[in-house]
Scaffold this active site. Structure first.
Site, mmCIF file in Angstrom:
data_model
loop_
_atom_site.group_PDB
_atom_site.id
_atom_site.type_symbol
_atom_site.label_atom_id
_atom_site.label_comp_id
_atom_site.label_asym_id
_atom_site.label_seq_id
_atom_site.Cartn_x
_atom_site.Cartn_y
_atom_site.Cartn_z
ATOM 1 N N MET A 27 -1.028 -9.849 -15.891
ATOM 2 C CA MET A 27 -0.321 -8.567 -15.868
ATOM 3 C C MET A 27 1.164 -8.789 -15.573
ATOM 4 O O MET A 27 1.860 -7.858 -15.160
ATOM 5 C CB MET A 27 -0.945 -7.631 -14.831
ATOM 6 C CG MET A 27 -2.396 -7.292 -15.173
ATOM 7 S SD MET A 27 -2.952 -5.741 -14.467
ATOM 8 C CE MET A 27 -2.693 -6.036 -12.731
ATOM 9 N N LEU A 30 4.865 -12.965 -12.816
ATOM 10 C CA LEU A 30 4.257 -14.294 -12.706
ATOM 11 C C LEU A 30 4.697 -15.005 -11.433
ATOM 12 O O LEU A 30 5.834 -14.859 -10.978
ATOM 13 C CB LEU A 30 4.616 -15.149 -13.929
ATOM 14 C CG LEU A 30 4.190 -14.600 -15.295
ATOM 15 C CD1 LEU A 30 4.439 -15.664 -16.379
ATOM 16 C CD2 LEU A 30 2.726 -14.170 -15.324
ATOM 17 N N HIS A 31 3.766 -15.759 -10.874
ATOM 18 C CA HIS A 31 4.037 -16.577 -9.686
ATOM 19 C C HIS A 31 3.352 -17.930 -9.886
ATOM 20 O O HIS A 31 2.776 -18.185 -10.968
ATOM 21 C CB HIS A 31 3.551 -15.866 -8.420
ATOM 22 C CG HIS A 31 2.135 -15.399 -8.486
ATOM 23 N ND1 HIS A 31 1.061 -16.251 -8.619
ATOM 24 C CD2 HIS A 31 1.592 -14.140 -8.451
ATOM 25 C CE1 HIS A 31 -0.061 -15.566 -8.638
ATOM 26 N NE2 HIS A 31 0.223 -14.278 -8.556
ATOM 27 N N HIS A 34 -0.111 -18.071 -11.499
ATOM 28 C CA HIS A 34 -0.143 -17.957 -12.960
ATOM 29 C C HIS A 34 0.329 -19.268 -13.606
ATOM 30 O O HIS A 34 -0.226 -19.699 -14.619
ATOM 31 C CB HIS A 34 0.772 -16.824 -13.429
ATOM 32 C CG HIS A 34 0.398 -15.462 -12.900
ATOM 33 N ND1 HIS A 34 1.174 -14.790 -11.980
ATOM 34 C CD2 HIS A 34 -0.641 -14.652 -13.167
ATOM 35 C CE1 HIS A 34 0.614 -13.618 -11.714
ATOM 36 N NE2 HIS A 34 -0.488 -13.502 -12.416
ATOM 37 N N GLY A 145 -8.342 -17.052 -12.870
ATOM 38 C CA GLY A 145 -8.227 -17.586 -11.520
ATOM 39 C C GLY A 145 -9.458 -17.281 -10.681
ATOM 40 O O GLY A 145 -10.023 -16.191 -10.765
ATOM 41 N N ASP A 148 -9.635 -14.058 -8.233
ATOM 42 C CA ASP A 148 -10.368 -12.821 -8.520
ATOM 43 C C ASP A 148 -11.796 -13.216 -8.892
ATOM 44 O O ASP A 148 -12.183 -13.227 -10.062
ATOM 45 C CB ASP A 148 -9.663 -12.056 -9.645
ATOM 46 C CG ASP A 148 -8.256 -11.655 -9.224
ATOM 47 O OD1 ASP A 148 -8.128 -10.741 -8.419
ATOM 48 O OD2 ASP A 148 -7.290 -12.301 -9.681
ATOM 49 N N GLN A 151 -14.218 -10.822 -10.711
ATOM 50 C CA GLN A 151 -13.722 -10.677 -12.093
ATOM 51 C C GLN A 151 -14.103 -11.885 -12.936
ATOM 52 O O GLN A 151 -14.553 -11.742 -14.088
ATOM 53 C CB GLN A 151 -12.200 -10.504 -12.058
ATOM 54 C CG GLN A 151 -11.516 -10.644 -13.402
ATOM 55 C CD GLN A 151 -10.031 -10.368 -13.300
ATOM 56 O OE1 GLN A 151 -9.621 -9.234 -13.152
ATOM 57 N NE2 GLN A 151 -9.213 -11.410 -13.375
#
Ligand code: AMP
Length: 287
Positions: A27, A30-31, A34, A145, A148, A151
């Site tokens: 989404m 970014l960090h 990501h 990832g 989550d 998810q």
């Protein structure tokens, strides 16, 4: 590196790529978490496409869809630096053309509780957008990832049950030096909240000690869950849930028994000032 906004353009660009293609759905904002997904994609595939799409259907009516951070130019730069071949950043109307009839994509057995109970409709929105992004880009593999965790399990189940020809790859959680899991929403934390936020990670460490240390080897999941809740509350966080579950099925556990469940997952969520934080860790049960 290319940047496309339409399904037609991303299909053309993807079609021109030779070799394996990985998709990293995000989404944006970014960090380093990501970036780890993009770099992981680069190790298991020849090309990495990053999608940047703040998906309205996975936000509840009182959640932060409109104020979710959207530093797009910076995201493009980070994707480029991490080695992506392209960024797919569709508008809402491109993903959800007005007038289209909505499909319901869901995995009820995995989506009913934990995050699903806290955020009604969230996983239906996630499944629908992930299914769409996968079909739009047609990667060989998509990276998600472990941050989550629910998810990840839901997306794996969806891809398998709907015979989607895309492998789902899990990537470990990237953390700050003190253990806080990186999240785009950490940017909302005040310095005081940020100091408290590490309580989630500390609670997971306590669960790990109780389950993995042979001198403790706690067998009752309720004892571990109570300890996690106490840890989280002691950091001035408001606990949403702190649970031990079967690592694959997310089923509740009667006992922590290596013969039955060699791997369990500790899942925590809490409110920290204005932010809901999530974290989890997989534990290896000892005798
Ligand atoms: P988001 O942009 O929050 O939707 O996340 C996009 C992807 O990045 C999801 O697969 C997340 O699980 C993953 N992700 C988010 N935070 C982290 C992290 N700290 N470490 C690894 N992956 C992450």
């Amino acid at each position: 590196m290319w940047v496309t906004k339409t399904v037609e353009a991303v299909r053309r660009a993807r079609g021109a790529l030779r070799g394996r293609v990985a998709l990293v759905p995000t989404m944006g904002a970014l960090h380093a978490g990501h970036v780890a997904l993009i770099e992981h994609g680069g190790r298991i595939a020849d090309h990495v496409i990053v999608s940047v799409f703040v998906n309205p259907t996975q936000f509840g009516p009182n959640e932060d869809f409109t104020r979710y951070p959207r530093p797009f130019a910076r995201d493009v730069e980070m994707a480029r630096e991490a080695g992506a071949v392209g960024v797919f950043a569709p508008d809402v109307e491109e993903v959800y053309p007005p007038g289209d009839v909505a499909c319901d994509v869901s995995v009820p057995a995995l989506a009913g509780d934990l995050e699903g109970a806290q955020r009604p409709g969230h996983f239906a929105g996630v499944c629908r957008v992930v299914a769409k992004l996968l079909h739009m880009v047609s990667p060989d593999v998509a990276c998600f990832g472990q941050k989550d965790y629910q998810q990840l399990r839901i997306v794996e189940a969806m891809a398998r049950d709907l015979a989607m020809p895309y492998a789902i790859e899990a990537v470990p959680t990237v953390r700050e030096p003190d253990g806080l899991a990186l999240s785009s929403r950490n940017a909302y934390l005040s310095p005081e909240d940020r100091a408290h936020a590490v309580g989630l990670y500390r609670a997971l460490c306590e669960a790990r000690r109780m389950v993995e240390n042979p001198n403790v080897a706690e067998a009752d999941p309720r004892v571990v869950e109570a300890a996690m809740r106490q840890f989280i509350a002691s950091y001035h966080l408001v606990v949403d849930y702190a649970e031990l579950r079967h690592a694959k099925t997310l089923a509740k556990l009667e006992t922590i028994d290596p013969a039955h469940t060699p791997e369990v997952v500790a899942l925590v969520a809490a409110r920290c000032g204005p932010v809901r934080l999530l974290d989890n860790t997989v534990l290896h049960v000892v005798h």
